[in-house]
Design a protein around this motif. Structure first.
Motif, PDB file in Angstrom:
ATOM      1  N   GLN A  15      -6.569 -42.082 -34.967  1.00 55.21           N
ATOM      2  CA  GLN A  15      -6.874 -43.661 -35.321  1.00 55.21           C
ATOM      3  C   GLN A  15      -6.756 -44.349 -34.139  1.00 55.21           C
ATOM      4  OE1 GLN A  15      -3.636 -45.292 -37.591  1.00 55.21           O
ATOM      5  NE2 GLN A  15      -4.832 -47.017 -38.212  1.00 55.21           N
ATOM      6  N   ASP A  16      -6.022 -44.315 -32.987  1.00 56.57           N
ATOM      7  CA  ASP A  16      -6.130 -45.099 -31.636  1.00 56.57           C
ATOM      8  C   ASP A  16      -7.668 -44.663 -31.027  1.00 56.57           C
ATOM      9  OD1 ASP A  16      -3.559 -45.940 -31.690  1.00 56.57           O
ATOM     10  OD2 ASP A  16      -2.690 -44.084 -30.900  1.00 56.57           O
ATOM     11  N   LEU A  17      -7.958 -43.474 -31.081  1.00 54.42           N
ATOM     12  CA  LEU A  17      -9.438 -43.253 -30.424  1.00 54.42           C
ATOM     13  C   LEU A  17     -10.421 -43.865 -31.190  1.00 54.42           C
ATOM     14  CD1 LEU A  17      -8.844 -39.481 -29.202  1.00 54.42           C
ATOM     15  CD2 LEU A  17      -8.717 -41.469 -28.046  1.00 54.42           C
ATOM     16  N   ASP A  18     -10.321 -43.688 -32.617  1.00 57.79           N
ATOM     17  CA  ASP A  18     -11.269 -44.433 -33.508  1.00 57.79           C
ATOM     18  C   ASP A  18     -11.430 -45.942 -33.200  1.00 57.79           C
ATOM     19  OD1 ASP A  18     -11.984 -42.047 -34.762  1.00 57.79           O
ATOM     20  OD2 ASP A  18     -10.786 -42.501 -36.624  1.00 57.79           O
ATOM     21  N   GLN A  19     -10.319 -46.649 -33.033  1.00 55.40           N
ATOM     22  CA  GLN A  19     -10.272 -47.908 -32.859  1.00 55.40           C
ATOM     23  C   GLN A  19     -10.928 -48.461 -31.339  1.00 55.40           C
ATOM     24  OE1 GLN A  19      -6.449 -49.487 -33.143  1.00 55.40           O
ATOM     25  NE2 GLN A  19      -6.911 -51.843 -32.523  1.00 55.40           N
ATOM     26  N   MET A  20     -10.461 -47.730 -30.396  1.00 56.76           N
ATOM     27  CA  MET A  20     -11.116 -47.607 -29.159  1.00 56.76           C
ATOM     28  C   MET A  20     -12.780 -47.664 -29.013  1.00 56.76           C
ATOM     29  SD  MET A  20      -8.435 -45.517 -27.106  1.00 56.76           S
ATOM     30  CE  MET A  20      -7.349 -46.092 -25.728  1.00 56.76           C
ATOM     31  N   ALA A  22     -14.826 -48.104 -31.463  1.00 57.76           N
ATOM     32  CA  ALA A  22     -15.304 -48.945 -32.683  1.00 57.76           C
ATOM     33  C   ALA A  22     -16.362 -49.890 -32.015  1.00 57.76           C
ATOM     34  CB  ALA A  22     -14.279 -49.850 -33.417  1.00 57.76           C
ATOM     35  N   SER A  23     -15.946 -50.553 -31.130  1.00 53.52           N
ATOM     36  CA  SER A  23     -16.968 -51.720 -30.322  1.00 53.52           C
ATOM     37  C   SER A  23     -18.109 -50.993 -29.744  1.00 53.52           C
ATOM     38  CB  SER A  23     -16.123 -52.510 -29.318  1.00 53.52           C
ATOM     39  OG  SER A  23     -15.735 -51.649 -28.279  1.00 53.52           O
ATOM     40  N   TYR A  24     -18.024 -49.624 -29.111  1.00 52.44           N
ATOM     41  CA  TYR A  24     -19.085 -49.035 -28.605  1.00 52.44           C
ATOM     42  C   TYR A  24     -20.093 -48.607 -29.778  1.00 52.44           C
ATOM     43  CZ  TYR A  24     -21.782 -45.774 -26.058  1.00 52.44           C
ATOM     44  OH  TYR A  24     -22.833 -44.808 -25.554  1.00 52.44           O
ATOM     45  N   GLU A  25     -19.346 -47.978 -30.581  1.00 47.32           N
ATOM     46  CA  GLU A  25     -20.359 -47.453 -31.791  1.00 47.32           C
ATOM     47  C   GLU A  25     -20.954 -48.712 -32.516  1.00 47.32           C
ATOM     48  OE1 GLU A  25     -17.430 -45.068 -33.960  1.00 47.32           O
ATOM     49  OE2 GLU A  25     -17.620 -43.643 -32.391  1.00 47.32           O
ATOM     50  N   ASP A  28     -21.525 -53.442 -29.219  1.00 42.91           N
ATOM     51  CA  ASP A  28     -20.922 -54.432 -28.717  1.00 42.91           C
ATOM     52  C   ASP A  28     -19.904 -54.292 -27.577  1.00 42.91           C
ATOM     53  OD1 ASP A  28     -19.043 -54.127 -30.487  1.00 42.91           O
ATOM     54  OD2 ASP A  28     -19.037 -56.165 -31.229  1.00 42.91           O
ATOM     55  N   TYR A  29     -20.093 -53.189 -27.094  1.00 43.80           N
ATOM     56  CA  TYR A  29     -18.774 -52.645 -25.842  1.00 43.80           C
ATOM     57  C   TYR A  29     -19.255 -53.700 -24.934  1.00 43.80           C
ATOM     58  CZ  TYR A  29     -16.523 -49.658 -22.828  1.00 43.80           C
ATOM     59  OH  TYR A  29     -15.598 -49.313 -21.747  1.00 43.80           O
ATOM     60  N   PRO A  30     -18.131 -54.390 -24.312  1.00 42.03           N
ATOM     61  CA  PRO A  30     -18.188 -55.363 -23.253  1.00 42.03           C
ATOM     62  C   PRO A  30     -18.362 -54.224 -21.839  1.00 42.03           C
ATOM     63  CG  PRO A  30     -15.819 -54.970 -23.765  1.00 42.03           C
ATOM     64  CD  PRO A  30     -16.761 -54.187 -24.923  1.00 42.03           C
ATOM     65  N   THR A  31     -19.536 -54.884 -21.414  1.00 41.76           N
ATOM     66  CA  THR A  31     -19.724 -54.109 -20.189  1.00 41.76           C
ATOM     67  C   THR A  31     -19.435 -54.669 -18.665  1.00 41.76           C
ATOM     68  OG1 THR A  31     -21.921 -55.147 -19.841  1.00 41.76           O
ATOM     69  CG2 THR A  31     -21.748 -52.792 -21.147  1.00 41.76           C
ATOM     70  N   SER A  32     -19.085 -56.077 -18.730  1.00 38.60           N
ATOM     71  CA  SER A  32     -18.677 -56.790 -17.638  1.00 38.60           C
ATOM     72  C   SER A  32     -19.696 -57.001 -16.780  1.00 38.60           C
ATOM     73  CB  SER A  32     -17.516 -56.414 -16.841  1.00 38.60           C
ATOM     74  OG  SER A  32     -16.330 -56.110 -17.661  1.00 38.60           O
ATOM     75  N   GLY A  33     -21.155 -56.931 -17.225  1.00 39.57           N
ATOM     76  CA  GLY A  33     -22.196 -57.144 -16.408  1.00 39.57           C
ATOM     77  C   GLY A  33     -22.806 -55.708 -15.859  1.00 39.57           C
ATOM     78  N   ASN A  34     -22.042 -54.817 -15.932  1.00 36.80           N
ATOM     79  CA  ASN A  34     -22.297 -53.511 -15.163  1.00 36.80           C
ATOM     80  C   ASN A  34     -23.123 -52.548 -16.184  1.00 36.80           C
ATOM     81  OD1 ASN A  34     -20.607 -54.081 -12.965  1.00 36.80           O
ATOM     82  ND2 ASN A  34     -18.754 -53.213 -14.024  1.00 36.80           N
ATOM     83  N   ARG A  35     -24.032 -51.750 -15.400  1.00 41.18           N
ATOM     84  CA  ARG A  35     -24.914 -50.932 -16.446  1.00 41.18           C
ATOM     85  C   ARG A  35     -24.058 -49.752 -16.833  1.00 41.18           C
ATOM     86  NH1 ARG A  35     -30.294 -48.032 -13.766  1.00 41.18           N
ATOM     87  NH2 ARG A  35     -31.150 -47.466 -15.701  1.00 41.18           N
TER      88      ARG A  35
END
Length: 91
Positions: A15-20, A22-25, A28-35
């Motif tokens: 469940q922890d991995l699924d939650q982690m 979720a945003s990538y899938e 809308d994963y935050p990339t902090s401006g990095n590629r």
């Protein structure tokens, strides 16, 4: 260490991995401006792994040269290929 051992060591559940993830899938994963690179890390760094078969005696000699020079056998193979390509009439 396998995945199960890693998860147990860090107290993670499925469940922890699924939650982690979720945003990538969701895209809308935050990339902090990095590629963010997709695919093999070798492609991202401009390298490609290849497999080449050499006579055992040649491979042993390369290993000994590398040890004497304090570099990896891969460094010796890359250097030799670079010399060959630099002198090739085809390139």
């Amino acid at each position: 260490m396998n995945v199960k051992d890693f998860m147990e060591k860090h107290g993670l559940s499925d469940q922890d991995l699924d939650q982690m993830a979720a945003s990538y899938e969701a895209g809308d994963y935050p990339t902090s401006g990095n590629r963010v690179y997709v695919g093999s890390h070798l492609s991202a760094v401009g390298m490609k792994r290849v497999t080449v078969a050499y006579p055992a005696s040649d491979a042993q000699e390369v290993k000994e040269i590398a040890r004497a020079r304090g570099v990896s056998a891969s460094d010796i193979y890359r250097t030799a290929l670079a010399h060959y390509l630099a002198e090739s009439d085809i390139a």
